[in-house]
Design a protein around this motif. Structure first.
Motif, short mmCIF file in Angstrom:
data_model
loop_
_atom_site.label_atom_id
_atom_site.label_comp_id
_atom_site.label_asym_id
_atom_site.label_seq_id
_atom_site.Cartn_x
_atom_site.Cartn_y
_atom_site.Cartn_z
N GLY A 247 0.70 -1.31 0.01
CA GLY A 247 -0.14 -0.02 0.08
C GLY A 247 1.14 1.17 -0.08
N LEU A 248 2.09 1.19 -0.19
CA LEU A 248 2.73 2.33 -0.38
C LEU A 248 2.74 3.01 -1.71
CD1 LEU A 248 6.35 3.14 1.13
CD2 LEU A 248 5.90 3.63 -1.10
N ARG A 249 2.64 4.37 -1.29
CA ARG A 249 2.52 5.32 -2.76
C ARG A 249 3.47 6.42 -2.69
NH1 ARG A 249 -3.42 7.28 -3.08
NH2 ARG A 249 -2.60 8.53 -4.84
N LEU A 250 4.30 6.36 -3.82
CA LEU A 250 5.15 7.81 -3.93
C LEU A 250 4.27 8.67 -4.37
CD1 LEU A 250 7.95 5.78 -5.88
CD2 LEU A 250 8.15 6.41 -3.60
N THR A 251 4.84 10.22 -3.79
CA THR A 251 4.29 11.35 -4.37
C THR A 251 4.82 11.58 -5.61
OG1 THR A 251 4.19 12.22 -2.09
CG2 THR A 251 3.76 13.78 -3.78
N ALA A 252 3.81 11.92 -6.48
CA ALA A 252 4.17 12.15 -8.17
C ALA A 252 5.26 13.42 -8.26
CB ALA A 252 3.15 12.08 -9.15
N THR A 253 6.12 13.35 -9.20
CA THR A 253 6.93 14.50 -9.77
C THR A 253 6.59 14.62 -11.07
OG1 THR A 253 8.68 13.74 -8.10
CG2 THR A 253 9.11 15.34 -10.14
N ALA A 254 5.99 15.74 -11.43
CA ALA A 254 5.70 16.08 -12.66
C ALA A 254 6.80 16.27 -13.73
CB ALA A 254 4.82 17.59 -12.84
N PRO A 255 6.60 15.79 -15.02
CA PRO A 255 7.77 16.01 -15.81
C PRO A 255 8.45 17.21 -16.08
CG PRO A 255 6.03 14.64 -16.73
CD PRO A 255 5.62 15.19 -15.62
N LEU A 256 7.52 18.41 -15.98
CA LEU A 256 8.31 19.41 -16.28
C LEU A 256 8.86 20.20 -14.96
CD1 LEU A 256 5.76 21.30 -18.56
CD2 LEU A 256 8.20 20.33 -19.20
N ALA A 257 8.74 19.52 -13.82
CA ALA A 257 9.22 19.98 -12.64
C ALA A 257 10.45 19.44 -12.27
CB ALA A 257 8.36 19.74 -11.39
N ARG A 258 11.38 20.60 -11.69
CA ARG A 258 12.81 20.09 -11.31
C ARG A 258 12.29 20.42 -9.62
NH1 ARG A 258 18.06 22.93 -9.09
NH2 ARG A 258 19.52 21.46 -9.38
N HIS A 259 12.04 19.09 -9.24
CA HIS A 259 11.98 18.88 -7.48
C HIS A 259 13.08 19.13 -6.81
CE1 HIS A 259 10.00 17.59 -4.15
NE2 HIS A 259 8.96 16.69 -4.79
N VAL A 260 13.13 19.83 -5.82
CA VAL A 260 14.46 19.99 -5.10
C VAL A 260 14.26 19.27 -3.69
CG1 VAL A 260 14.99 22.18 -5.93
CG2 VAL A 260 13.76 22.27 -4.04
N TYR A 261 13.16 18.61 -3.54
CA TYR A 261 13.03 17.54 -2.41
C TYR A 261 13.61 18.25 -1.11
CZ TYR A 261 12.14 14.33 -6.16
OH TYR A 261 11.49 13.75 -7.20
N HIS A 262 12.89 19.26 -0.74
CA HIS A 262 13.19 19.72 0.55
C HIS A 262 12.66 18.39 1.54
CE1 HIS A 262 12.81 21.96 4.12
NE2 HIS A 262 11.47 21.73 4.36
N LEU A 263 11.50 17.89 1.09
CA LEU A 263 11.05 16.86 2.16
C LEU A 263 10.75 15.55 0.74
CD1 LEU A 263 8.36 18.67 4.05
CD2 LEU A 263 10.43 17.62 4.78
N PHE A 264 10.92 14.63 1.28
CA PHE A 264 10.50 13.03 0.53
C PHE A 264 9.35 12.42 1.17
CE2 PHE A 264 10.61 9.06 -1.20
CZ PHE A 264 10.82 9.22 -2.48
N VAL A 265 8.23 12.82 0.45
CA VAL A 265 6.89 12.34 1.33
C VAL A 265 6.39 11.05 0.63
CG1 VAL A 265 4.60 13.13 1.53
CG2 VAL A 265 6.62 14.66 1.93
N VAL A 266 6.05 10.19 1.19
CA VAL A 266 5.19 8.99 0.66
C VAL A 266 4.08 8.87 1.40
CG1 VAL A 266 7.42 7.65 0.17
CG2 VAL A 266 6.31 7.60 2.57
N ARG A 267 2.94 8.14 0.86
CA ARG A 267 1.71 7.45 1.87
C ARG A 267 1.73 6.25 1.95
NH1 ARG A 267 -2.29 11.11 -2.15
NH2 ARG A 267 -3.80 10.43 -0.55
N VAL A 268 1.26 5.88 3.21
CA VAL A 268 1.14 4.68 3.60
C VAL A 268 -0.02 4.23 4.26
CG1 VAL A 268 3.56 3.90 3.87
CG2 VAL A 268 2.75 5.30 5.76
N PRO A 269 -0.70 3.12 4.52
CA PRO A 269 -1.61 2.84 5.30
C PRO A 269 -1.27 2.76 6.79
CG PRO A 269 -0.97 0.96 3.98
CD PRO A 269 -0.04 2.02 3.52
N ASP A 270 -2.02 2.87 7.58
CA ASP A 270 -1.74 2.88 9.19
C ASP A 270 -0.25 4.00 9.41
OD1 ASP A 270 -1.49 2.51 11.97
OD2 ASP A 270 -0.90 0.52 11.47
N ARG A 271 -0.49 5.17 8.58
CA ARG A 271 0.66 5.98 8.95
C ARG A 271 1.32 6.12 10.37
NH1 ARG A 271 0.10 11.29 8.17
NH2 ARG A 271 -1.12 11.31 10.13
#
Ligand code: PLP
Length: 403
Positions: free
Chosen positions: A295-319
């Motif tokens: 059930g882990l999901r990654l947060t999407a990065t849009a192809p046109l975005a240069r994401h600088v990853y201040h935070l690396f955020v995932v989604r999980v059940p029973d967080r």
């Protein structure tokens, strides 16, 4: 100085070999790396007793404006002040609505309230957790005068369509770029899209001072002048020390912070590249079936975005369960943010409608360790620990009521 994949070593040259856990961030490593270059200037400023404003502040403001592709930067005491003073300087106040995303740090919405205007909340994308042109359009009313677009986690949303939607509606775009130093959309830097952009240099940000600090960047000179005056007790321009044009406040950038920021700015691109490499390593490891099956999901990065990853955020059940299991394994995590803004008690009176994507995400999001001095082995350790935590918290079929 780097380990095999480019992780900077600690100031004394040692790379951690044995891992007992992983911190959420490591501010001391950044300070240690920059200190040898700034020590002399820091000491000279300290001993000269010139702490407020002066050449160090002016030099940093010039470099930061250039870095962002904006005409002017005004150094301030915090990112929160940057937002509030920007709204006031733009003349936004009672009777005006300013749209903000529901998924952001409370300062974005609180600044609108403190300026006397009314925040109106927009939902976010399920995938990127950022505002979209659709959620913006849904929130616009005849009283809307501006939108604060938040580049949360280090990623700009689709600024092409957001700016076009705002323009069609005749409302101003302000960027909350507190988490997005050096981030880009389609090759353009955070800070160059809106009438103004607000940055935080809180120590844990990608570019952080040795204390609280912030800035507004803008290409409108009169707006920069007004913000500078408001941040300095509304003083008139020039040398008039006790002549005041506005009721302002004291929100000046300290010289010692400016020295630290200039020193760190010289490293920002290297540190950002390392963050991006760490994010790719996470994405590769966490993209495996064993994670998606649990059930882990990654947060999407849009192809046109240069994401600088201040935070690396995932989604999980029973967080919360997963978080507790990670803590048992020595992995520090964060939640950004556990309660969406419109559900915070002082802001509930502005919540007019359900915002399902933000509400759903708030219970699932988990921020994993992410900092430029993180090593590849620490990424491996976090991912192994996360696999263990997901196994430990997996809902057994019988507990879920499945026969
Ligand atoms: C999205 C966002 N906006 C505004 C702020 C406020 O910045 P500061 O802490 O410098 O006041 C922050 C800082 O955490 C933030 O993350």
């Amino acid at each position: 100085m780097a380990d095999r994949a480019g992780a900077p070593t600690s100031p004394d040259g040692a790379v951690t070999r044995e891992i007992a856990g992983v911190p959420f961030t490591d501010l001391a490593a950044m300070a240690g790396e920059v200190w040898p270059q700034i020590e002399q200037e820091y000491r000279a400023c300290l001993l000269a007793g010139a702490y407020i404003g002066g050449p160090a502040v002016t030099a940093f403001e010039r470099s930061w404006a250039d870095y962002c592709g904006a005409g002017h930067a005004v150094g301030l005491a915090s990112g929160t002040d940057a937002l509030e003073l920007c709204l006031i300087a733009m003349g936004l106040g009672p009777g005006d609505e300013v749209i903000v995303p529901a998924n952001t740090f409370i300062a974005t919405a609180a600044a609108v309230v403190r300026a006397g205007a009314t925040p109106r909340f927009a939902d976010v994308s399920e995938d990127t957790l950022l505002m979209t042109s659709r959620t913006l359009a849904e929130a616009i009313t005849p009283r809307t005068r501006a939108v604060i677009v938040v580049h949360l986690y280090g990623q700009l949303p689709d600024m092409t369509s957001l700016v076009a939607t705002a323009r069609r509606a005749g409302i101003a775009v302000i960027e909350d770029a507190a988490q997005a130093h050096g981030a880009e959309w389609d090759g353009r830097r955070a800070g160059s899209f809106g009438e103004a952009a607000c940055f935080s240099f809180y120590p844990a940000k990608n570019l952080g001072a040795f204390g609280d600090a912030g800035a507004v960047v803008t290409s409108r000179p009169e707006l920069a002048d007004r913000i500078r005056s408001l941040a300095n007790h509304g003083r008139s321009g020039g040398s008039a020390h006790y002549e005041h044009d506005y009721i302002g406040t004291n929100s000046r950038l300290d010289a010692l912070h400016a020295i630290a920021l200039s020193g760190k700015l010289a490293r920002l691109d290297t540190w950002t590249k390392r963050r991006i490499a760490l994010a790719s390593a996470y994405q590769e490891l966490l993209g495996r079936r064993e994670f998606s099956d649990r059930g882990l999901r990654l947060t999407a990065t849009a192809p046109l975005a240069r994401h600088v990853y201040h935070l690396f955020v995932v989604r999980v059940p029973d967080r919360d369960g997963v978080r507790a299991e990670l803590a048992l394994r020595g992995v520090e995590t964060g939640v950004h943010y556990p309660v969406p803004c419109h559900r915070q008690p002082p802001l509930r009176r502005f919540a007019e409608r359900p915002l399902p994507a933000a509400e759903q995400a708030a219970g699932e999001i988990l921020s994993l360790p992410m900092f430029p001095h993180m090593t590849d082995r620490q990424v491996d350790y976090v991912c192994d620990a996360l696999a263990g935590a997901l196994r430990a918290t997996a809902v057994r079929p019988e507990a879920a009521g499945v026969q």
